[in-house]
Design an enzyme around this catalytic site. Structure first.
Site, PDB file in Angstrom:
ATOM      1  N   ARG A 258      21.941 -59.362  16.719  1.00 27.27           N
ATOM      2  CA  ARG A 258      21.137 -60.572  16.815  1.00 27.27           C
ATOM      3  C   ARG A 258      20.239 -60.562  18.045  1.00 27.27           C
ATOM      4  O   ARG A 258      19.477 -61.505  18.253  1.00 27.27           O
ATOM      5  CB  ARG A 258      22.066 -61.781  16.908  1.00 27.27           C
ATOM      6  CG  ARG A 258      22.206 -62.574  15.622  1.00 27.27           C
ATOM      7  CD  ARG A 258      23.125 -63.742  15.915  1.00 27.27           C
ATOM      8  NE  ARG A 258      22.998 -64.820  14.999  1.00 27.27           N
ATOM      9  CZ  ARG A 258      23.781 -65.019  13.945  1.00 27.27           C
ATOM     10  NH1 ARG A 258      24.704 -64.131  13.633  1.00 27.27           N
ATOM     11  NH2 ARG A 258      23.637 -66.078  13.206  1.00 27.27           N
TER      12      ARG A 258
ATOM     13  N   ARG B 289      24.737 -76.542   2.792  1.00 27.77           N
ATOM     14  CA  ARG B 289      25.789 -75.504   2.831  1.00 27.77           C
ATOM     15  C   ARG B 289      27.147 -76.160   3.059  1.00 27.77           C
ATOM     16  O   ARG B 289      27.295 -77.032   3.897  1.00 27.77           O
ATOM     17  CB  ARG B 289      25.487 -74.492   3.937  1.00 27.77           C
ATOM     18  CG  ARG B 289      26.642 -73.506   4.152  1.00 27.77           C
ATOM     19  CD  ARG B 289      26.205 -72.216   4.792  1.00 27.77           C
ATOM     20  NE  ARG B 289      25.777 -72.363   6.171  1.00 27.77           N
ATOM     21  CZ  ARG B 289      25.343 -71.352   6.919  1.00 27.77           C
ATOM     22  NH1 ARG B 289      25.281 -70.126   6.409  1.00 27.77           N
ATOM     23  NH2 ARG B 289      24.970 -71.560   8.162  1.00 27.77           N
TER      24      ARG B 289
HETATM   25  P1  ADP Z   1      23.272 -66.977   6.111  1.00 28.66           P
HETATM   26  O1  ADP Z   1      24.471 -66.089   6.000  1.00 28.66           O
HETATM   27  O2  ADP Z   1      21.993 -66.212   6.242  1.00 28.66           O
HETATM   28  O3  ADP Z   1      23.433 -68.003   7.173  1.00 28.66           O
HETATM   29  P2  ADP Z   1      24.170 -68.142   3.561  1.00 28.66           P
HETATM   30  O4  ADP Z   1      24.363 -66.955   2.680  1.00 28.66           O
HETATM   31  O5  ADP Z   1      25.377 -68.800   4.106  1.00 28.66           O
HETATM   32  O6  ADP Z   1      23.118 -67.771   4.736  1.00 28.66           O
HETATM   33  O7  ADP Z   1      23.281 -69.193   2.747  1.00 28.66           O
HETATM   34  C1  ADP Z   1      22.950 -70.479   3.331  1.00 28.66           C
HETATM   35  C2  ADP Z   1      23.100 -71.557   2.249  1.00 28.66           C
HETATM   36  O8  ADP Z   1      22.068 -71.406   1.259  1.00 28.66           O
HETATM   37  C3  ADP Z   1      24.423 -71.499   1.496  1.00 28.66           C
HETATM   38  O9  ADP Z   1      24.826 -72.813   1.186  1.00 28.66           O
HETATM   39  C4  ADP Z   1      24.089 -70.719   0.225  1.00 28.66           C
HETATM   40  O10 ADP Z   1      24.924 -71.112  -0.874  1.00 28.66           O
HETATM   41  C5  ADP Z   1      22.632 -71.103  -0.013  1.00 28.66           C
HETATM   42  N1  ADP Z   1      21.813 -70.009  -0.561  1.00 28.66           N
HETATM   43  C6  ADP Z   1      21.912 -68.674  -0.291  1.00 28.66           C
HETATM   44  N2  ADP Z   1      20.982 -67.958  -0.969  1.00 28.66           N
HETATM   45  C7  ADP Z   1      20.241 -68.868  -1.663  1.00 28.66           C
HETATM   46  C8  ADP Z   1      19.109 -68.767  -2.560  1.00 28.66           C
HETATM   47  N3  ADP Z   1      18.542 -67.590  -2.844  1.00 28.66           N
HETATM   48  N4  ADP Z   1      18.620 -69.919  -3.069  1.00 28.66           N
HETATM   49  C9  ADP Z   1      19.175 -71.122  -2.754  1.00 28.66           C
HETATM   50  N5  ADP Z   1      20.243 -71.284  -1.943  1.00 28.66           N
HETATM   51  C10 ADP Z   1      20.774 -70.177  -1.384  1.00 28.66           C
HETATM   52  P1  ADP Z   2      24.609 -67.987  10.027  1.00 26.09           P
HETATM   53  O1  ADP Z   2      25.289 -67.271   8.897  1.00 26.09           O
HETATM   54  O2  ADP Z   2      24.309 -69.398   9.678  1.00 26.09           O
HETATM   55  O3  ADP Z   2      23.432 -67.252  10.567  1.00 26.09           O
HETATM   56  P2  ADP Z   2      26.802 -67.017  11.580  1.00 26.09           P
HETATM   57  O4  ADP Z   2      28.031 -67.380  10.857  1.00 26.09           O
HETATM   58  O5  ADP Z   2      26.269 -65.645  11.411  1.00 26.09           O
HETATM   59  O6  ADP Z   2      25.671 -68.072  11.188  1.00 26.09           O
HETATM   60  O7  ADP Z   2      26.971 -67.295  13.127  1.00 26.09           O
HETATM   61  C1  ADP Z   2      27.442 -68.515  13.613  1.00 26.09           C
HETATM   62  C2  ADP Z   2      27.372 -68.494  15.128  1.00 26.09           C
HETATM   63  O8  ADP Z   2      28.210 -67.448  15.651  1.00 26.09           O
HETATM   64  C3  ADP Z   2      25.999 -68.201  15.721  1.00 26.09           C
HETATM   65  O9  ADP Z   2      25.199 -69.356  15.819  1.00 26.09           O
HETATM   66  C4  ADP Z   2      26.380 -67.638  17.096  1.00 26.09           C
HETATM   67  O10 ADP Z   2      26.755 -68.666  17.989  1.00 26.09           O
HETATM   68  C5  ADP Z   2      27.632 -66.836  16.780  1.00 26.09           C
HETATM   69  N1  ADP Z   2      27.318 -65.433  16.465  1.00 26.09           N
HETATM   70  C6  ADP Z   2      27.530 -64.785  15.280  1.00 26.09           C
HETATM   71  N2  ADP Z   2      27.137 -63.513  15.346  1.00 26.09           N
HETATM   72  C7  ADP Z   2      26.645 -63.323  16.605  1.00 26.09           C
HETATM   73  C8  ADP Z   2      26.057 -62.227  17.305  1.00 26.09           C
HETATM   74  N3  ADP Z   2      25.881 -61.022  16.713  1.00 26.09           N
HETATM   75  N4  ADP Z   2      25.668 -62.418  18.591  1.00 26.09           N
HETATM   76  C9  ADP Z   2      25.828 -63.595  19.199  1.00 26.09           C
HETATM   77  N5  ADP Z   2      26.361 -64.678  18.612  1.00 26.09           N
HETATM   78  C10 ADP Z   2      26.766 -64.548  17.314  1.00 26.09           C
END
Ligand code: ADP
Ligand code: ADP
Ligand code: ZN
Length: 214
Positions: free
Chosen positions: A88, A127
């Site tokens: 990240r 979500r």
């Molecule tokens: P990230 O890991 O990048 O934070 P997530 O996979 O958790 O993202 O997805 C964020 C939210 O959007 C979840 O509630 C998921 O179910 C939804 N989501 C993921 N992909 C799509 C898509 N292509 N269209 C609409 N909603 C989506």
């Molecule tokens: P999302 O899927 O919505 O992007 P994550 O579950 O990946 O969120 O991450 C949640 C939180 O965990 C981030 O906002 C950050 O605080 C921490 N985190 C996760 N991965 C990393 C990373 N590689 N470096 C620093 N912080 C991280």
């Protein structure tokens, strides 16, 4: 195959990473999931990480890098893995590259899931995460069969604290400042692949499969 998922928080990295891991039979390594498991179990790492996560800030690189470098050297990673939420920051990417280079390895693809900020806010607000197994749903786009209950394990669903609107804005800012520069970093290495993340989940998945090969 060693794959990195890039994209804003809520872009759909986790959703796609799970599908890719199942199709290619490689482990899905999510640093966010690792931190949440540590918080749940009350570990020292969890306590430290929580103070940053609650504020929408990144956990410091030194708490993340060793953890991932150790994880990717475990036996189940021999055929490859998919990293979701790591790297990240540029220093995290450099530390991964350095560790892999020492093993004579390198990342194959950095898949960048592109979703504009306007869509992100809607995705994060809807979500829902399972308190039991960590599965992810969406109120509108990926609803459970029974409202508020996980399809997989029957536990309750919650809105993550860091998915509340104030924190989402903060996390988006952090993404643009600290994580977006990785797009250029992997582009320069010739392994960046962009995917339109605004399509529905299955279409995004097909686009990624096309990149990775059957
Ligand atoms: P990230 O890991 O990048 O934070 P997530 O996979 O958790 O993202 O997805 C964020 C939210 O959007 C979840 O509630 C998921 O179910 C939804 N989501 C993921 N992909 C799509 C898509 N292509 N269209 C609409 N909603 C989506
Ligand atoms: P999302 O899927 O919505 O992007 P994550 O579950 O990946 O969120 O991450 C949640 C939180 O965990 C981030 O906002 C950050 O605080 C921490 N985190 C996760 N991965 C990393 C990373 N590689 N470096 C620093 N912080 C991280
Ligand atoms: Zn569950």
């Amino acid at each position: 195959m060693k794959i990195i998922m890039l994209g804003a928080p809520g872009a759909g990295k986790g959703t796609q990473a799970k599908k890719i891991a199942a199709k290619y039979q490689i482990p899905h390594i999510s640093t966010g999931d690792i931190f949440r498991a540590n918080i749940k179990n009350g570990t020292e790492l969890g306590k430290k990480a929580k103070t940053y996560m609650d504020q929408g800030l990144l956990v410091p690189d030194e708490l993340v890098c060793d953890l991932v470098v150790d994880r990717v050297q475990q036996a189940d990673c021999e055929k490859g893995y998919i990293l979701d939420g790591f790297p990240r920051t540029i220093p995290q990417a450099e530390s991964l590259d350095k560790a892999l280079a020492a093993l004579g390895e390198s990342v194959d693809y950095a898949v960048n899931v592109e979703v504009p900020d306007e869509n992100i806010v809607k995705r994060m607000g809807g979500r829902r995460a399972c308190v039991g197994c960590g599965a992810t749903y969406h109120m509108e786009f990926a609803p459970t069969k029974k409202e508020g209950i996980c399809d997989t394990c029957g536990a309750e669903l919650i809105l993550r604290d860091d998915d509340k609107p104030e924190t989402v804005q903060k996390r988006l800012g952090v993404y643009h400042d600290q994580t977006q520069p990785l797009i250029e970093y992997y582009h320069k290495k010739g392994i960046l692949r962009d995917v339109d993340g605004t399509m529905d989940m299955e279409e995004v998945f097909q686009a990624i499969v096309k990149i990775l090969g059957a």
